[in-house]
Design a protein around this motif. Structure first.
Motif, PDB file in Angstrom:
ATOM      1  N   PRO A  95       0.974  -1.191   0.049  1.00 16.21           N
ATOM      2  CA  PRO A  95       0.018   0.048  -0.070  1.00 16.21           C
ATOM      3  C   PRO A  95       0.914   1.223   0.097  1.00 16.21           C
ATOM      4  O   PRO A  95       1.908   1.369   0.859  1.00 16.21           O
ATOM      5  N   ALA A  96       0.151   2.087  -0.877  1.00 10.70           N
ATOM      6  CA  ALA A  96       1.023   3.453  -0.801  1.00 10.70           C
ATOM      7  C   ALA A  96       1.139   4.146   0.481  1.00 10.70           C
ATOM      8  O   ALA A  96       2.312   4.876   0.893  1.00 10.70           O
ATOM      9  N   ALA A  97       0.197   3.967   1.502  1.00  4.76           N
ATOM     10  CA  ALA A  97       0.331   4.406   2.910  1.00  4.76           C
ATOM     11  C   ALA A  97       1.472   3.999   3.628  1.00  4.76           C
ATOM     12  O   ALA A  97       1.991   4.875   4.451  1.00  4.76           O
ATOM     13  N   ASP A  98       1.728   2.942   3.231  1.00  6.77           N
ATOM     14  CA  ASP A  98       3.010   2.283   3.864  1.00  6.77           C
ATOM     15  C   ASP A  98       4.115   3.017   3.523  1.00  6.77           C
ATOM     16  O   ASP A  98       5.440   3.490   4.215  1.00  6.77           O
ATOM     17  N   CYS A  99       4.459   3.291   2.192  1.00  8.20           N
ATOM     18  CA  CYS A  99       5.779   4.224   1.632  1.00  8.20           C
ATOM     19  C   CYS A  99       5.613   5.376   2.258  1.00  8.20           C
ATOM     20  O   CYS A  99       6.669   6.085   2.679  1.00  8.20           O
ATOM     21  N   TYR A 100       4.354   6.110   2.485  1.00  9.47           N
ATOM     22  CA  TYR A 100       4.328   7.623   2.862  1.00  9.47           C
ATOM     23  C   TYR A 100       4.838   7.670   4.512  1.00  9.47           C
ATOM     24  O   TYR A 100       5.411   8.488   4.942  1.00  9.47           O
ATOM     25  N   ARG A 101       4.129   6.380   5.032  1.00 11.36           N
ATOM     26  CA  ARG A 101       4.526   6.481   6.590  1.00 11.36           C
ATOM     27  C   ARG A 101       6.122   6.376   6.752  1.00 11.36           C
ATOM     28  O   ARG A 101       6.635   6.771   7.654  1.00 11.36           O
ATOM     29  N   ALA A 102       6.711   5.442   5.841  1.00 10.14           N
ATOM     30  CA  ALA A 102       8.036   5.352   5.893  1.00 10.14           C
ATOM     31  C   ALA A 102       8.772   6.592   5.642  1.00 10.14           C
ATOM     32  O   ALA A 102      10.046   6.770   6.042  1.00 10.14           O
ATOM     33  N   LEU A 103       8.254   7.638   4.832  1.00 13.63           N
ATOM     34  CA  LEU A 103       8.957   8.862   4.536  1.00 13.63           C
ATOM     35  C   LEU A 103       8.475   9.777   5.536  1.00 13.63           C
ATOM     36  O   LEU A 103       9.004  10.982   5.436  1.00 13.63           O
ATOM     37  N   GLY A 104       7.974   9.423   6.595  1.00 14.41           N
ATOM     38  CA  GLY A 104       7.624  10.418   7.822  1.00 14.41           C
ATOM     39  C   GLY A 104       6.035  10.960   7.848  1.00 14.41           C
ATOM     40  O   GLY A 104       5.925  11.962   8.404  1.00 14.41           O
ATOM     41  N   TYR A 105       5.310  10.644   6.856  1.00 15.52           N
ATOM     42  CA  TYR A 105       4.251  11.329   6.682  1.00 15.52           C
ATOM     43  C   TYR A 105       2.886  10.718   7.645  1.00 15.52           C
ATOM     44  O   TYR A 105       3.359   9.548   7.934  1.00 15.52           O
ATOM     45  N   GLY A 106       2.346  11.474   8.031  1.00 13.53           N
ATOM     46  CA  GLY A 106       0.908  10.984   8.919  1.00 13.53           C
ATOM     47  C   GLY A 106      -0.235  10.692   7.819  1.00 13.53           C
ATOM     48  O   GLY A 106      -0.264  11.418   6.723  1.00 13.53           O
ATOM     49  N   ILE A 107      -0.901   9.698   7.979  1.00 11.25           N
ATOM     50  CA  ILE A 107      -1.939   9.318   7.071  1.00 11.25           C
ATOM     51  C   ILE A 107      -3.304   9.545   7.795  1.00 11.25           C
ATOM     52  O   ILE A 107      -3.599   9.215   8.849  1.00 11.25           O
ATOM     53  N   ALA A 108      -4.166  10.557   7.085  1.00 10.62           N
ATOM     54  CA  ALA A 108      -5.508  10.799   7.614  1.00 10.62           C
ATOM     55  C   ALA A 108      -6.459  10.420   6.424  1.00 10.62           C
ATOM     56  O   ALA A 108      -6.377  10.533   5.185  1.00 10.62           O
ATOM     57  N   GLN A 109      -7.813  10.513   6.897  1.00 14.50           N
ATOM     58  CA  GLN A 109      -8.924  10.461   5.986  1.00 14.50           C
ATOM     59  C   GLN A 109      -9.013   9.245   5.060  1.00 14.50           C
ATOM     60  O   GLN A 109      -9.274   9.502   3.799  1.00 14.50           O
ATOM     61  N   ALA A 110      -8.472   8.104   5.500  1.00 19.30           N
ATOM     62  CA  ALA A 110      -8.473   6.993   4.441  1.00 19.30           C
ATOM     63  C   ALA A 110      -9.900   6.503   4.248  1.00 19.30           C
ATOM     64  O   ALA A 110     -10.505   6.293   5.309  1.00 19.30           O
ATOM     65  N   ARG A 111     -10.044   6.153   2.798  1.00 17.58           N
ATOM     66  CA  ARG A 111     -11.388   5.839   2.831  1.00 17.58           C
ATOM     67  C   ARG A 111     -11.608   5.387   1.112  1.00 17.58           C
ATOM     68  O   ARG A 111     -10.606   5.543   0.334  1.00 17.58           O
ATOM     69  N   LEU A 112     -12.494   4.786   0.758  1.00 18.91           N
ATOM     70  CA  LEU A 112     -12.830   4.304  -0.800  1.00 18.91           C
ATOM     71  C   LEU A 112     -13.490   5.466  -1.329  1.00 18.91           C
ATOM     72  O   LEU A 112     -14.566   6.120  -0.675  1.00 18.91           O
ATOM     73  N   GLU A 113     -13.225   5.911  -2.506  1.00 15.65           N
ATOM     74  CA  GLU A 113     -13.904   6.709  -3.343  1.00 15.65           C
ATOM     75  C   GLU A 113     -13.934   6.491  -4.822  1.00 15.65           C
ATOM     76  O   GLU A 113     -13.263   5.479  -5.198  1.00 15.65           O
ATOM     77  N   ARG A 114     -15.118   6.844  -5.332  1.00 13.53           N
ATOM     78  CA  ARG A 114     -15.326   6.679  -6.955  1.00 13.53           C
ATOM     79  C   ARG A 114     -14.842   8.080  -7.519  1.00 13.53           C
ATOM     80  O   ARG A 114     -15.310   9.203  -7.049  1.00 13.53           O
ATOM     81  N   ASP A 115     -14.199   7.970  -8.556  1.00 10.88           N
ATOM     82  CA  ASP A 115     -13.902   9.158  -9.404  1.00 10.88           C
ATOM     83  C   ASP A 115     -14.863   9.464 -10.474  1.00 10.88           C
ATOM     84  O   ASP A 115     -16.092   8.789 -10.288  1.00 10.88           O
TER      85      ASP A 115
END
Length: 190
Positions: free
Chosen positions: A108-128
């Motif tokens: 998951p991309a969230a794992d990469c961003y966490r490893a770079l020091g980012y906090g993850i918020a507002q995770a959800r499924l969305e339709r474009d």
């Protein structure tokens, strides 16, 4: 007669115990040699596949242009079972991965961003706008602009996955067939 012969061959005697231990040691040495050989002769890197893969020239009607990968991304791409590209349409960065085999290297991309020091918020499924389902979140880090990140994986039949683990198990069990295309979109928030 046959039972007596078996009893003599497999009796708990010193010679038999030593023979069993020697055979076990030989099997362990063969396993060690095989592992060592595999470590010294790894499979060829996937750089040829990366260079040969043709990426889309547009995304949702906007023309795409390639972006260079960082040194770390390049080293990761060399071991990746498929091809990886970074592209942009001028508004967002697209990381596209062609995946040729089920792998835990697609995470998951969230794992990469966490490893770079980012906090993850507002995770959800969305339709474009095209009714495609994405897993999206906001990545934020102190004194940096927030980034809206969305991702999905599509198999050869067009079935989509928004959960990397669900994709992996479907691919590993044969319920989903590749090659798969994983797309991650990252757009700075205004």
């Amino acid at each position: 007669m046959a039972i007596a012969l078996l009893d003599r061959c497999f009796a708990n005697r010193f010679v038999h115990r030593m023979l069993h231990k020697a055979l076990f040691a030989l099997a362990m040495l063969l396993c060690l040699a095989w592992s060592g050989s595999a470590a010294l002769h790894p499979p060829p890197p996937a750089t040829v596949a990366s260079a040969a893969h043709e990426w889309p020239s547009e995304w949702d009607g906007a023309p795409l242009r390639p972006l260079a990968m960082s040194e770390v991304e390049g080293r990761f791409a060399e071991r990746f079972p498929g091809a990886i590209a970074r592209l942009t349409d001028g508004e967002q960065v697209l990381v596209m991965r062609q995946v040729n085999a089920p792998t835990r290297m697609l995470h998951p991309a969230a794992d990469c961003y966490r490893a770079l020091g980012y906090g993850i918020a507002q995770a959800r499924l969305e339709r474009d706008l095209h009714e495609r389902l994405w897993r999206c979140f906001v990545a934020e880090r102190a004194s940096m602009q927030k980034i809206r990140v969305c991702e999905r994986i599509v198999d050869a039949r067009g079935d989509a996955f928004t959960d990397t683990s669900a994709w992996y198990w479907a691919a590993a069990s044969g319920r989903s067939n590749g090659p798969w295309q994983a797309v991650t979109l990252a757009r700075p928030m205004k």
